[in-house]
Design an enzyme around this catalytic site. Structure first.
Site, PDB file in Angstrom:
ATOM      1  N   LYS A  74      -8.325  -7.799  -8.810  1.00  0.00           N
ATOM      2  CA  LYS A  74      -9.624  -8.256  -9.283  1.00  0.00           C
ATOM      3  C   LYS A  74     -10.318  -7.371 -10.321  1.00  0.00           C
ATOM      4  O   LYS A  74     -11.073  -7.868 -11.163  1.00  0.00           O
ATOM      5  CB  LYS A  74     -10.540  -8.432  -8.079  1.00  0.00           C
ATOM      6  CG  LYS A  74     -10.355  -9.771  -7.392  1.00  0.00           C
ATOM      7  CD  LYS A  74     -11.321 -10.762  -7.977  1.00  0.00           C
ATOM      8  CE  LYS A  74     -10.910 -12.188  -7.725  1.00  0.00           C
ATOM      9  NZ  LYS A  74     -11.870 -13.121  -8.306  1.00  0.00           N
ATOM     10  N   ASP A 121     -16.192 -11.764  -2.085  1.00  0.00           N
ATOM     11  CA  ASP A 121     -15.548 -11.726  -0.774  1.00  0.00           C
ATOM     12  C   ASP A 121     -15.091 -10.305  -0.485  1.00  0.00           C
ATOM     13  O   ASP A 121     -14.642  -9.984   0.593  1.00  0.00           O
ATOM     14  CB  ASP A 121     -14.326 -12.635  -0.800  1.00  0.00           C
ATOM     15  CG  ASP A 121     -13.435 -12.255  -1.956  1.00  0.00           C
ATOM     16  OD1 ASP A 121     -12.739 -11.231  -1.853  1.00  0.00           O
ATOM     17  OD2 ASP A 121     -13.463 -12.930  -3.003  1.00  0.00           O
TER      18      ASP A 121
HETATM   19  C1  LIG Z   1      -6.880 -11.323  -3.254  1.00  0.00           C
HETATM   20  C2  LIG Z   1      -7.389 -12.496  -3.967  1.00  0.00           C
HETATM   21  N1  LIG Z   1      -6.514 -13.412  -4.384  1.00  0.00           N
HETATM   22  C3  LIG Z   1      -6.909 -14.511  -5.041  1.00  0.00           C
HETATM   23  C4  LIG Z   1      -8.244 -14.745  -5.295  1.00  0.00           C
HETATM   24  C5  LIG Z   1      -8.634 -16.022  -5.970  1.00  0.00           C
HETATM   25  O1  LIG Z   1      -9.264 -15.873  -7.173  1.00  0.00           O
HETATM   26  P1  LIG Z   1     -10.226 -17.015  -7.714  1.00  0.00           P
HETATM   27  O2  LIG Z   1     -11.476 -16.979  -6.898  1.00  0.00           O
HETATM   28  O3  LIG Z   1     -10.402 -16.689  -9.127  1.00  0.00           O
HETATM   29  O4  LIG Z   1      -9.528 -18.317  -7.499  1.00  0.00           O
HETATM   30  C6  LIG Z   1      -9.192 -13.808  -4.877  1.00  0.00           C
HETATM   31  C7  LIG Z   1     -10.617 -14.007  -5.142  1.00  0.00           C
HETATM   32  O5  LIG Z   1     -11.465 -13.235  -4.778  1.00  0.00           O
HETATM   33  C8  LIG Z   1      -8.761 -12.662  -4.189  1.00  0.00           C
HETATM   34  O6  LIG Z   1      -9.615 -11.737  -3.755  1.00  0.00           O
END
Ligand SMILES: Cc1ncc(COP(=O)(O)O)c(C=O)c1O
Length: 399
Positions: A74, A121
Site C-alpha cells: 500500500k 483498514d
Molecule cells: C493487503 C491488501 N490487499 C488488497 C487491497 C485492496 O486494494 P483496493 O482497496 O484498492 O481494492 C488492500 C486494501 O487496503 C489491502 O490492504
C-alpha cells in the site's frame, strides 16, 4: 462455510479508460519509488510444485510482504500521492530525485508542516503515516470498527495520530473527508468518488510500480491468467490497467476476487446496469483490507472494461490460500501471506480442485498450460489470526 459465487463479464475493452496508467508515463513513478531510501524490488516467486499439484503450468506470486518494511504494497500509493501533492506545491515534477528534494530543509521551509488525513483498514494508513513521517509532515488516520490492535499500533508507531472509529470503512472515509474540510488537512484517500478523483488517481499510479516490477521480473513471459483481490478496486484497476496498456491483445484472463461480505464490484458487475452498487453495514470478513463497500469510481472504469470474471467468496478461501502459501509443497519457497494477500491463491486452488467449480474453470480456460499470476498484497498483518489459521485452530465460524 465455503461459499463462492461468480459472475462472468464481457467488457468493452475501451482503451480510453487507460489514459492515466500508460506504461511510458508510469516510468517516472517507478523512478520516484526507486529514489526513496530503502526501496527494493519485492520478489516474484515461481511455485512449480504448487502449479503441478493444482494442474496448471506455472504460478507466479508477487510477494509484497517486504515492501518498504511495511508488510504490504500500500505505501506505493500513499507515498507517490503525497509526493505529487507536495511537488505540485513547489511547482516541480515528480521524478527519481523528488524524495531527496522533499526531504531537504529548503523544501520543508517552503512547505511548512502539512497534515495528511486518511481512513484505512490498516495498510494504506500505515503507508500514509510512513510517507508523512519520512518527509517531515503529519498524518491523522481513522480505522473502521473491529480493526485489530496490531494494525492501530503499527500506525501509531510511525508517529501518526490514529484511532479506531465506530464506523465501517466507508463511514471512516466520510469522517476523514469531513475532518479534512474542517481543519484544512489534505485527504489522501485510496478511493475515488465524484468530485474527489485526482489524489486517488495518483495513488493508483503509485501502485503501477508493482506491475512494472512484475513485467521486468517475468522477463518476457506473459501470464495467461491474472487474479486480483479487491476492496474498492483501486489496486486491481491500476494493475489491470497497466497490463492492458502494455499487453493489449495478450491481456491475461482476469478474475477479480472479493470477500462475499463486501463484494461491491461483484454486485456491480452482476447488476450490469451502468451504476455502481454498494454494500452497507458491518463487513465482518477477516480479509480486513478488502472490507470496503463502495467501489472506486476511477478504477471501476478500467475493471469494467477489461476484467473477465468477478468472484465473491467467504473467508474459507483466504484461509486456504494462507496455508497453501505459508506451508508450501516441498521444493517451493514459503510465502507469508495475510488474509487479503492470500485469497486469490485459495480461489485458484478451489477452481482447479473443486468439482463444483469445473464449469467456471472451463469458462476461464484454466488448464495445465496456464501461467497464473497472483499478487500476495500483504504479509501477516494480523499475526494472531495468521498463527490461528496456519495452526489449524481457525474455523470458518470463528470470524
Ligand atoms: C493487503 C491488501 N490487499 C488488497 C487491497 C485492496 O486494494 P483496493 O482497496 O484498492 O481494492 C488492500 C486494501 O487496503 C489491502 O490492504
Amino acid at each position: 462455510m465455503a461459499n463462492l459465487q461468480y459472475v462472468l463479464h464481457k467488457g468493452n475493452k475501451n482503451t480510453g479508460s487507460l489514459k492515466f496508467v500508460q506504461p511510458e508515463a508510469m516510468q517516472a513513478v517507478l523512478e520516484f519509488h526507486n529514489g526513496i531510501a530503502g526501496y527494493a524490488q519485492t520478489p516474484l516467486v515461481s511455485l512449480p510444485n504448487l502449479a503441478k499439484q493444482l494442474g496448471v503450468g506455472q504460478i507466479f506470486v508477487k510477494d509484497e510482504s517486504a515492501r518498504f518494511g511495511l508488510n504490504a504494497f500500500k505505501a506505493l500509493g500513499g507515498s507517490y500521492a503525497i509526493a505529487r501533492y507536495l511537488c505540485g506545491k513547489l511547482n516541480i515534477p515528480v521524478d527519481g530525485n523528488s524524495f531527496n528534494v522533499l526531504c531537504s530543509e529548503e523544501a520543508k521551509a517552503k512547505l511548512g508542516t502539512v497534515t495528511f488525513v486518511t481512513a484505512t483498514d490498516g495498510n494504506h494508513g500505515r503507508g500514509v503515516a510512513w510517507a508523512a513521517k519520512l518527509l517531515g509532515h503529519k498524518a491523522v488516520v481513522y480505522l473502521p470498527e473491529g480493526s485489530s490492535q496490531e494494525r492501530l499500533n503499527n500506525i501509531r508507531a510511525l508517529g501518526a495520530e490514529a484511532e479506531i472509529t465506530k464506523f465501517n470503512y466507508d463511514g471512516a472515509v466520510r469522517l476523514a473527508y469531513a475532518m479534512s474540510r474542517k481543519h484544512g488537512w489534505v485527504l489522501v484517500q485510496d478511493t475515488a468518488w465524484s468530485g474527489y478523483e485526482e489524489i486517488p488517481t495518483w495513488i493508483m499510479q503509485g501502485y503501477t510500480t508493482m506491475a512494472q516490477e512484475i513485467t521486468a521480473q517475468l522477463n518476457g513471459i506473459t501470464p495467461t491468467h491474472l487474479f486480483l483481490q479487491a476492496g474498492v478496486g483501486s489496486m486491481a484497476g491500476a494493475v489491470l490497467g497497466y497490463f492492458a496498456s502494455l499487453w493489449q491483445n495478450n491481456l491475461p484472463v482476469t478474475v477479480i476476487c472479493e470477500p462475499d461480505k463486501a463484494a461491491c464490484l461483484y454486485k456491480t458487475a452482476a447488476a450490469n446496469d451502468g451504476t455502481l452498487h454498494k454494500v452497507t453495514g458491518r463487513m465482518n470478513s477477516m480479509m480486513a483490507g478488502l472490507c470496503c463497500g463502495e467501489p472506486c469510481t476511477v478504477s471501476w472504469d478500467i475493471i469494467n472494461n477489461f476484467a473477465n470474471a468477478f468472484i465473491a467468496c467467504s473467508d474459507y478461501y483466504a484461509a486456504s490460500g494462507m496455508r497453501l502459501l505459508g506451508m508450501p509443497q516441498s521444493g517451493d519457497a514459503r510465502i507469508v501471506s495475510g488474509e487479503s494477500g492470500a485469497v486469490t491463491a485459495g480461489v485458484l486452488a478451489a477452481l482447479m480442485q473443486d468439482p463444483e467449480l469445473a464449469q467456471l474453470r472451463n469458462e476461464l480456460g484454466l488448464d495445465e498450460n496456464s501461467r497464473v499470476l497472483l499478487i500476495s498484497t500483504e504479509g501477516a498483518t494480523d499475526k494472531v489470526n495468521y498463527l490461528k489459521v496456519l495452526s489449524g485452530k481457525w474455523k470458518p465460524e470463528n470470524k
